[in-house]
Design an enzyme around this catalytic site. Structure first.
Site, PDB file in Angstrom:
ATOM      1  N   GLU A   1       3.062  -1.241  13.981  1.00 20.47           N
ATOM      2  CA  GLU A   1       4.722  -0.280  13.826  1.00 20.47           C
ATOM      3  C   GLU A   1       4.481   0.708  12.630  1.00 20.47           C
ATOM      4  OE1 GLU A   1       7.339   1.263  17.469  1.00 20.47           O
ATOM      5  OE2 GLU A   1       7.865   0.881  15.391  1.00 20.47           O
TER       6      GLU A   1
ATOM      7  N   SER B   1      19.260   9.044  23.847  1.00 19.90           N
ATOM      8  CA  SER B   1      20.349   7.942  22.796  1.00 19.90           C
ATOM      9  C   SER B   1      21.259   9.046  21.647  1.00 19.90           C
ATOM     10  CB  SER B   1      19.365   7.211  22.408  1.00 19.90           C
ATOM     11  OG  SER B   1      19.001   7.216  21.262  1.00 19.90           O
TER      12      SER B   1
ATOM     13  N   LYS C   1       0.671  -1.274  -0.539  1.00 18.06           N
ATOM     14  CA  LYS C   1       0.109   0.267  -0.191  1.00 18.06           C
ATOM     15  C   LYS C   1       0.567   1.077  -0.007  1.00 18.06           C
ATOM     16  CE  LYS C   1      -4.164  -1.853   2.136  1.00 18.06           C
ATOM     17  NZ  LYS C   1      -5.025  -1.797   3.341  1.00 18.06           N
TER      18      LYS C   1
ATOM     19  N   LYS D   1      14.757  11.052  21.820  1.00 19.60           N
ATOM     20  CA  LYS D   1      14.545  10.303  22.307  1.00 19.60           C
ATOM     21  C   LYS D   1      16.869  10.637  23.915  1.00 19.60           C
ATOM     22  CE  LYS D   1      12.525   6.228  22.031  1.00 19.60           C
ATOM     23  NZ  LYS D   1      12.528   5.328  22.296  1.00 19.60           N
TER      24      LYS D   1
ATOM     25  N   GLY E   1       2.392   1.986  -3.353  1.00 13.87           N
ATOM     26  CA  GLY E   1       1.602   2.433  -4.241  1.00 13.87           C
ATOM     27  C   GLY E   1       1.955   3.200  -3.666  1.00 13.87           C
TER      28      GLY E   1
ATOM     29  N   VAL F   1       8.542  -8.940  10.309  1.00 12.35           N
ATOM     30  CA  VAL F   1       8.241  -8.980  11.614  1.00 12.35           C
ATOM     31  C   VAL F   1       9.298  -9.233  12.382  1.00 12.35           C
ATOM     32  CG1 VAL F   1       7.202 -10.761  12.133  1.00 12.35           C
ATOM     33  CG2 VAL F   1       6.164 -10.184   9.926  1.00 12.35           C
ATOM     34  N   LYS F   2       8.178  -8.827  13.879  1.00 11.63           N
ATOM     35  CA  LYS F   2      10.145  -9.251  14.570  1.00 11.63           C
ATOM     36  C   LYS F   2      10.277 -10.576  15.058  1.00 11.63           C
ATOM     37  CE  LYS F   2       9.920  -6.410  19.606  1.00 11.63           C
ATOM     38  NZ  LYS F   2      11.017  -5.138  18.537  1.00 11.63           N
TER      39      LYS F   2
ATOM     40  N   ASN G   1      17.639   7.351   9.320  1.00  9.40           N
ATOM     41  CA  ASN G   1      17.959   6.805   8.753  1.00  9.40           C
ATOM     42  C   ASN G   1      18.892   5.506   9.157  1.00  9.40           C
ATOM     43  OD1 ASN G   1      16.020   3.660   8.158  1.00  9.40           O
ATOM     44  ND2 ASN G   1      17.471   3.878   6.320  1.00  9.40           N
TER      45      ASN G   1
ATOM     46  N   SER H   1      13.525 -11.826  19.573  1.00 12.28           N
ATOM     47  CA  SER H   1      13.071 -10.420  20.337  1.00 12.28           C
ATOM     48  C   SER H   1      11.678  -9.979  20.574  1.00 12.28           C
ATOM     49  CB  SER H   1      13.014  -9.520  18.722  1.00 12.28           C
ATOM     50  OG  SER H   1      14.710  -9.490  18.034  1.00 12.28           O
TER      51      SER H   1
HETATM   52  P1  0O2 Z   1      13.604  -3.204  16.567  1.00 10.29           P
HETATM   53  O1  0O2 Z   1      12.490  -4.223  15.892  1.00 10.29           O
HETATM   54  O2  0O2 Z   1      14.529  -4.405  16.720  1.00 10.29           O
HETATM   55  O3  0O2 Z   1      14.002  -2.001  15.431  1.00 10.29           O
HETATM   56  P2  0O2 Z   1      11.069   0.286  24.184  1.00 10.29           P
HETATM   57  O4  0O2 Z   1      10.642  -1.285  22.681  1.00 10.29           O
HETATM   58  O5  0O2 Z   1       9.848  -0.354  24.615  1.00 10.29           O
HETATM   59  O6  0O2 Z   1      12.184  -0.144  24.177  1.00 10.29           O
HETATM   60  P3  0O2 Z   1       7.982   1.261  23.063  1.00 10.29           P
HETATM   61  O7  0O2 Z   1       7.662   2.108  23.925  1.00 10.29           O
HETATM   62  O8  0O2 Z   1       7.934  -0.275  22.726  1.00 10.29           O
HETATM   63  O9  0O2 Z   1       9.802   1.229  23.337  1.00 10.29           O
HETATM   64  O10 0O2 Z   1       8.024   1.893  20.851  1.00 10.29           O
HETATM   65  P4  0O2 Z   1       8.891   3.390  20.916  1.00 10.29           P
HETATM   66  O11 0O2 Z   1       9.943   3.711  21.687  1.00 10.29           O
HETATM   67  O12 0O2 Z   1       8.445   3.867  20.472  1.00 10.29           O
HETATM   68  O13 0O2 Z   1       9.523   2.508  19.833  1.00 10.29           O
HETATM   69  C1  0O2 Z   1      10.369   1.773  19.863  1.00 10.29           C
HETATM   70  C2  0O2 Z   1      10.773   1.527  18.744  1.00 10.29           C
HETATM   71  O14 0O2 Z   1      11.701   2.871  18.006  1.00 10.29           O
HETATM   72  C3  0O2 Z   1      12.439   0.546  19.014  1.00 10.29           C
HETATM   73  O15 0O2 Z   1      11.722  -1.244  18.448  1.00 10.29           O
HETATM   74  C4  0O2 Z   1      13.136   0.919  17.382  1.00 10.29           C
HETATM   75  O16 0O2 Z   1      12.355   0.292  15.969  1.00 10.29           O
HETATM   76  C5  0O2 Z   1      12.720   2.567  17.724  1.00 10.29           C
HETATM   77  N1  0O2 Z   1      14.042   2.924  18.573  1.00 10.29           N
HETATM   78  C6  0O2 Z   1      13.517   3.619  19.374  1.00 10.29           C
HETATM   79  N2  0O2 Z   1      14.720   4.207  20.393  1.00 10.29           N
HETATM   80  C7  0O2 Z   1      15.787   3.754  20.097  1.00 10.29           C
HETATM   81  C8  0O2 Z   1      17.288   3.975  20.300  1.00 10.29           C
HETATM   82  O17 0O2 Z   1      18.012   4.814  20.362  1.00 10.29           O
HETATM   83  N3  0O2 Z   1      18.095   3.669  18.547  1.00 10.29           N
HETATM   84  C9  0O2 Z   1      17.090   2.789  17.215  1.00 10.29           C
HETATM   85  N4  0O2 Z   1      17.898   2.478  16.699  1.00 10.29           N
HETATM   86  N5  0O2 Z   1      16.257   2.836  17.680  1.00 10.29           N
HETATM   87  C10 0O2 Z   1      15.552   3.395  18.222  1.00 10.29           C
HETATM   88  P5  0O2 Z   1      12.841  -2.383  18.756  1.00 10.29           P
HETATM   89  O18 0O2 Z   1      11.859  -2.922  20.137  1.00 10.29           O
HETATM   90  O19 0O2 Z   1      14.361  -1.705  19.336  1.00 10.29           O
HETATM   91  O20 0O2 Z   1      13.128  -3.681  17.763  1.00 10.29           O
END
Ligand code: 0O2
Ligand code: 0O2
Length: 208
Positions: A139, A114, A22, A112, A25, A46-47, A148, A51
């Site tokens: 998400e 970071s 989508k 954030k 598209g 998909v996670k 990115n 993870s």
């Molecule tokens: P993946 O698939 O490895 O990327 P939480 O996951 O609990 O910290 P929450 O509240 O579930 O956070 O959601 P949030 O913070 O809105 O979004 C989390 C996702 O945003 C992360 O997924 C990352 O993809 C991205 N993200 C958030 N903070 C950072 C950061 O400091 N650095 C990077 N590189 N990415 C970030 P996951 O869970 O890490 O999964």
């Protein structure tokens, strides 16, 4: 157990595939009408099960609540060239009728600690299954190419250091995030220049 995960993840896999089609598209439509697309490219995943289990353990989420509480099992990422493209993409998503936006988080204004920047939405997406409609959370992350680049590298380093960075690396990453932010600002200025030049050029042509 294997069957259980296959069944659980199937609608999320379908949601990711459908959303990628989508959103790609949308880009194709801009191209068809010779318009600049705010969407540069779209990825999705998909996670992985490991993870999901890690996140459930860290956030003390009981296994029965995983689907309700882990809202990024399905995730789609929309990359844009310029920061100013993010809001139009969000607006497009807000007008859609094929899913419902549950939550929006602006990590661009409020980056954030970071240094991470992106715009996040959580949607409830209806997947058509042979047993009827199943709504799953997904998400959507919207970010510039510079955001990115930074996030991809920081994410790989996260694996290496398991989220606990040495102070020096943390500071370097924060500085790199600021550099990426300045790059985005510079690119926005360049874009404004280009658009102004276009406007002047078009009005001159009008004079003739
Ligand atoms: P993946 O698939 O490895 O990327 P939480 O996951 O609990 O910290 P929450 O509240 O579930 O956070 O959601 P949030 O913070 O809105 O979004 C989390 C996702 O945003 C992360 O997924 C990352 O993809 C991205 N993200 C958030 N903070 C950072 C950061 O400091 N650095 C990077 N590189 N990415 C970030 P996951 O869970 O890490 O999964
Ligand atoms: P094209 O013409 O190949 O560029 P799939 O669902 O199979 O199409 P898959 O395997 O899920 O894609 O891969 P993923 O990682 O979700 O998305 C890959 C898409 O993102 C591909 O586009 C890549 O070309 C594009 N992509 C990844 N990184 C970049 C980048 O840095 N710049 C640009 N411009 N594109 C990138 P397509 O749609 O397969 O088409």
């Amino acid at each position: 157990m294997v069957k259980h995960w296959d069944e659980l993840l199937a609608p999320y896999e379908q949601a990711v595939e459908e959303l990628k089609i989508k959103f790609r598209g949308l880009r194709a439509q801009y191209e068809m009408y010779n318009m600049n697309s705010p969407i540069e490219f779209v990825t999705g995943r998909v996670k992985p099960i490991a993870s999901i289990l890690d996140k459930a353990r860290t956030n003390k989420i009981p296994h029965n609540n995983i689907e309700e509480e882990i809202r990024d099992i399905a995730a789609v990422r929309i990359m844009v060239q310029f920061v100013d493209d993010i809001k139009p993409v969000v607006e497009i998503l807000r007008t859609r009728t094929d899913f419902e936006i549950i939550e929006e988080r602006d990590y661009i204004i409020n980056n954030k600690e970071s240094g991470y920047r992106s715009y996040h939405l959580v949607i409830a997406y209806p997947v058509q299954t042979i047993y009827g409609v199943k709504k799953v959370f997904a998400e959507i992350q919207i970010r510039t190419l510079a955001m990115n680049f930074w996030a991809t590298i920081e994410h790989s380093l996260n694996y290496k250091y398991k989220g606990i960075f040495p102070e020096e690396i943390k500071t370097r990453l924060q500085r790199a995030a600021e550099a990426a932010h300045r790059l985005d600002e510079e690119m926005s200025n360049i874009r404004d220049e280009i658009q102004e030049a276009h406007a002047i050029f078009s009005s001159k042509k009008g004079d003739v």
